[in-house]
Design an enzyme around this catalytic site. Sequence first.
Site, PDB file in Angstrom:
ATOM      1  N   HIS A 110       0.705  -1.344   0.027  1.00  0.00           N
ATOM      2  CA  HIS A 110       0.153   0.216  -0.038  1.00  0.00           C
ATOM      3  C   HIS A 110       0.771   1.293   0.109  1.00  0.00           C
ATOM      4  O   HIS A 110       1.302   1.688   0.911  1.00  0.00           O
ATOM      5  CB  HIS A 110      -0.821   0.123   1.276  1.00  0.00           C
ATOM      6  CG  HIS A 110      -1.665  -1.193   1.336  1.00  0.00           C
ATOM      7  ND1 HIS A 110      -1.217  -2.250   1.618  1.00  0.00           N
ATOM      8  CD2 HIS A 110      -3.123  -1.415   0.934  1.00  0.00           C
ATOM      9  CE1 HIS A 110      -2.172  -3.314   1.840  1.00  0.00           C
ATOM     10  NE2 HIS A 110      -3.331  -2.941   1.380  1.00  0.00           N
ATOM     11  N   HIS A 115      -4.303   3.232  -2.844  1.00  0.00           N
ATOM     12  CA  HIS A 115      -4.170   2.628  -1.843  1.00  0.00           C
ATOM     13  C   HIS A 115      -3.432   1.352  -1.652  1.00  0.00           C
ATOM     14  O   HIS A 115      -2.701   1.033  -0.991  1.00  0.00           O
ATOM     15  CB  HIS A 115      -5.915   2.200  -1.570  1.00  0.00           C
ATOM     16  CG  HIS A 115      -5.975   1.169  -0.507  1.00  0.00           C
ATOM     17  ND1 HIS A 115      -5.947   1.446   1.033  1.00  0.00           N
ATOM     18  CD2 HIS A 115      -6.162  -0.397  -0.201  1.00  0.00           C
ATOM     19  CE1 HIS A 115      -6.051   0.433   1.738  1.00  0.00           C
ATOM     20  NE2 HIS A 115      -6.241  -0.530   0.837  1.00  0.00           N
ATOM     21  N   GLU A 132     -18.138  -5.138  24.384  1.00  0.00           N
ATOM     22  CA  GLU A 132     -17.224  -6.264  24.448  1.00  0.00           C
ATOM     23  C   GLU A 132     -15.841  -6.244  23.614  1.00  0.00           C
ATOM     24  O   GLU A 132     -14.910  -6.500  23.987  1.00  0.00           O
ATOM     25  CB  GLU A 132     -17.923  -7.799  24.244  1.00  0.00           C
ATOM     26  CG  GLU A 132     -18.956  -7.624  25.029  1.00  0.00           C
ATOM     27  CD  GLU A 132     -20.657  -7.099  24.899  1.00  0.00           C
ATOM     28  OE1 GLU A 132     -20.658  -6.460  23.779  1.00  0.00           O
ATOM     29  OE2 GLU A 132     -21.418  -7.265  25.612  1.00  0.00           O
ATOM     30  N   HIS A 176     -28.640 -17.081  24.072  1.00  0.00           N
ATOM     31  CA  HIS A 176     -27.520 -16.758  25.451  1.00  0.00           C
ATOM     32  C   HIS A 176     -27.034 -18.044  25.594  1.00  0.00           C
ATOM     33  O   HIS A 176     -26.037 -18.109  26.413  1.00  0.00           O
ATOM     34  CB  HIS A 176     -28.545 -16.228  26.613  1.00  0.00           C
ATOM     35  CG  HIS A 176     -28.774 -14.608  26.564  1.00  0.00           C
ATOM     36  ND1 HIS A 176     -29.448 -14.304  25.475  1.00  0.00           N
ATOM     37  CD2 HIS A 176     -28.535 -13.812  27.470  1.00  0.00           C
ATOM     38  CE1 HIS A 176     -29.839 -13.032  25.922  1.00  0.00           C
ATOM     39  NE2 HIS A 176     -28.929 -12.896  27.097  1.00  0.00           N
TER      40      HIS A 176
HETATM   41  C1  LIG Z   1     -11.648  -5.406   9.593  1.00  0.00           C
HETATM   42  C2  LIG Z   1     -11.033  -5.180   8.205  1.00  0.00           C
HETATM   43  N1  LIG Z   1     -11.761  -5.048   7.221  1.00  0.00           N
HETATM   44  C3  LIG Z   1     -11.335  -4.936   6.052  1.00  0.00           C
HETATM   45  C4  LIG Z   1     -10.083  -4.840   6.012  1.00  0.00           C
HETATM   46  C5  LIG Z   1      -9.356  -4.838   4.553  1.00  0.00           C
HETATM   47  N2  LIG Z   1      -9.006  -3.367   3.907  1.00  0.00           N
HETATM   48  C6  LIG Z   1      -7.682  -3.052   4.442  1.00  0.00           C
HETATM   49  S1  LIG Z   1      -7.488  -1.342   4.036  1.00  0.00           S
HETATM   50  C7  LIG Z   1      -9.197  -1.122   3.659  1.00  0.00           C
HETATM   51  C8  LIG Z   1      -9.573   0.474   3.143  1.00  0.00           C
HETATM   52  C9  LIG Z   1      -9.119   1.153   4.275  1.00  0.00           C
HETATM   53  O1  LIG Z   1      -9.478   2.357   3.986  1.00  0.00           O
HETATM   54  P1  LIG Z   1      -8.844   3.621   4.670  1.00  0.00           P
HETATM   55  O2  LIG Z   1      -8.841   3.122   6.136  1.00  0.00           O
HETATM   56  O3  LIG Z   1      -9.563   4.896   4.457  1.00  0.00           O
HETATM   57  O4  LIG Z   1      -7.228   3.618   4.255  1.00  0.00           O
HETATM   58  P2  LIG Z   1      -6.435   4.239   3.255  1.00  0.00           P
HETATM   59  O5  LIG Z   1      -6.943   3.666   1.884  1.00  0.00           O
HETATM   60  O6  LIG Z   1      -7.234   5.671   3.199  1.00  0.00           O
HETATM   61  O7  LIG Z   1      -5.256   4.238   3.338  1.00  0.00           O
HETATM   62  C10 LIG Z   1      -9.587  -2.420   3.641  1.00  0.00           C
HETATM   63  C11 LIG Z   1     -11.304  -2.427   3.405  1.00  0.00           C
HETATM   64  C12 LIG Z   1      -9.343  -4.620   7.028  1.00  0.00           C
HETATM   65  N3  LIG Z   1      -7.943  -4.554   6.886  1.00  0.00           N
HETATM   66  N4  LIG Z   1      -9.822  -4.980   8.279  1.00  0.00           N
END
Ligand SMILES: Cc1ncc(C[n+]2csc(CCOP(=O)(O)OP(=O)(O)O)c2C)c(N)n1
Length: 700
Positions: free
Chosen positions: A41, A289, A441, A502
């Site tokens: 990234h 990204h 939680e 539960h």
């Molecule tokens: C819980 C979770 N869901 C999905 C992902 C997959 N994922 C990684 S980065 C991303 C997008 C994140 O967007 P943002 O936080 O705005 O990051 P940016 O591209 O701006 O760096 C996703 C969906 C993950 N790492 N964790």
Amino acid sequence: MNAIASAAVDSPMTSAQLDQLSINCIRTLSIDAVQQANSGHPGTPMALAPLIYTLWNRVMRFDPKDPIWPNRDRFVLSNGHASMLLWSALHLTGTRAVNAEYERLGRPAVSLDDIRHFRQLGSKAPGHPEYHWVSGVEATTGPLGQGVATSVGLAIAEAWLANRYNRPDFEIFGYNIYAVCGDGCMMEGIASEAASLAGHLGLDNLCWIYDNNHITIEGNTRITFTEDIAARFMGYGWNVLRVGDANDIDRIEQALEIFRKTKGRPTFIILDSHIGYGSPHRQDTAAAHGEPLGEEEVRLTKRDYGWPEDAKFLVPDAVREHFADGIGARGAQLHARWTELFAAYRSKFPELATEIELMQRRELPAKWDVGLPVFPADPKGIAGRDASGKVLNVLAQNIPWLIGGSADLGSSNKTTLTFKGAGDIEPGTPGGRNLHFGIREHAMAAAVNGLALSKLRAFGATFFIFSDYARPAIRLSALMELPTIFVFTHDAMGDGEDGPTHQPVEQLASFRAMPGLVVLRPGDANEVVETYRYVMQLRHEPAVLALSRQPLPTLDRSKYASASGVARGAYVLGDAPGGKPEVILIGSGSEVSLCVDAHEKLLAAGIRSRVVSMPSWDIFEHQTQEYQDSVLPPDVTARVAVEQASTLGWERYVGRSGRVIGMKTFGASAPLKELDRKFGFEPERVTDIAKELLGKGKKS
Ligand SMILES: Cc1ncc(C[n+]2csc(CCOP(=O)(O)OP(=O)(O)O)c2C)c(N)n1
Ligand SMILES: [Mg+2]
């Protein structure tokens, strides 16, 4: 003239040029690493390089020579996909490695070679930040939202430590917690839970910096995320600041200064940025990204930065020197002053100093297990949760840094610490022992991780069924090898009338499937004691305790084997006279006494029965084969396992010719006795099946 060019003609650079050179170095290292790996990234490191530069080189109290110095600021990269930011920072600051024994190793935490092998096997620059693998990583991140939630635990811990250990003129603990996050973290529910808790507690040592770039994987956030985030955080009681240009390092520094001066509430800095900053065709696009820029775009971007277009993994000496003059010098000085202070503290407050030192090594104080109860035999018995409450209250008095709480179920989980002076952790009383996590939680489990990362012994509690709401953080606990404790009560059908919503069924099997996690389901009050005795000595493994809501008979240990067998995961509780059993009954938790009943009935019927209590598969699996075979002799194939949970996995202990009495459905709403009858958890069913296996009874 750009910074590199001026370096080339060897004229001294201005400090602004050095700043820019350092920022562009973070950017280009990130770009090159992703390009080389052909995965990763690049866009967010390109955008946030100025933030990371400012925070690390100008602000953070961190000594690169000793990344585990207890009074360092903590940095958590919650948007873990931008890991190249952290690898660049650790590399350029010359941060040194430590090992699992907390020894300093001298070699770099992240070498340039590691960065060249970004995302490759064995590299100290893996895809996402991994605590325990790379020195200088304060928390494993990647599952979005976890980092910010963990940071709340780090902040609670700092306030607790400062409260307990600081004395006039002795500020032993006084550090801040910075977490960087993106849109993804802000959308995840766990961040809301955690922000709400942090706002309630007024954690003014906590600063989140939100990368407001309007981009996630599927495109612009106008398709998903249009709330007024400033209003949201103001609603949580945070101090909300905005920096409108992620390249303006003076404004960033100013905002961080306002944070440090703000008392009584956490700070949220909204930082407007451009993902892929400087890339002519990728800036502000979702493509920046998670895709490498491509060779041609890399060249164009470097040209934009004024960086040599064909240089790869270039780190000008001036950048290393600039970091050495900044964070290097500042960190060393702060650390040296602290070391001196701590030496004086040790002579003035030796007992407190010893506590701090023990805690840092995850050791326990002498006499930590003095006064643990011994429960007399009692057919009526006591509930697992009640025994747990008694044990926890003894342990917490012996171990001053054992703290924890429940997600609003303290009175049901029996986890409240009630001894004199225990007190609550609330705004204004950060030194209490009882946390009230509220009905949060997931944030609770992440906060418990943060407490454990700060070297406190911490527990969280809820009903076993709601462990589902906490699982992702528990998984990270296991991945980080933290000795956290999760106390889950109402562990089976004992929830009776509450019904299938539960009643946990698959939770035991799913936790048993989690690597590195120790799951324990003790069978009576004395097994609860032994469970805690075992768990408290863990240094690198989290534990899940599944405890009963209802009373369980306290076994007569003069007749049956000692509960100390818990430490071996499974043990022979009662046997056929002279050994040599023909059938083995295996139970856990509330089904142990059921198996004991059935065992006695079988003996009375002249059947050579053995009854095994198996509170923990995980621990049993770590015993020698010889021991395992002594408990479950391979030639005794008539075996019955009984557990009020999914049967999945029990085949490994009962074998192809054994039987499992367990749950195949979700349970039902009714008094426990009726449920036991309906689902077949009665001694007669166990004895019938045992006889059937031996060819001695009617088919059940
Ligand atoms: C819980 C979770 N869901 C999905 C992902 C997959 N994922 C990684 S980065 C991303 C997008 C994140 O967007 P943002 O936080 O705005 O990051 P940016 O591209 O701006 O760096 C996703 C969906 C993950 N790492 N964790
Ligand atoms: Mg984003």
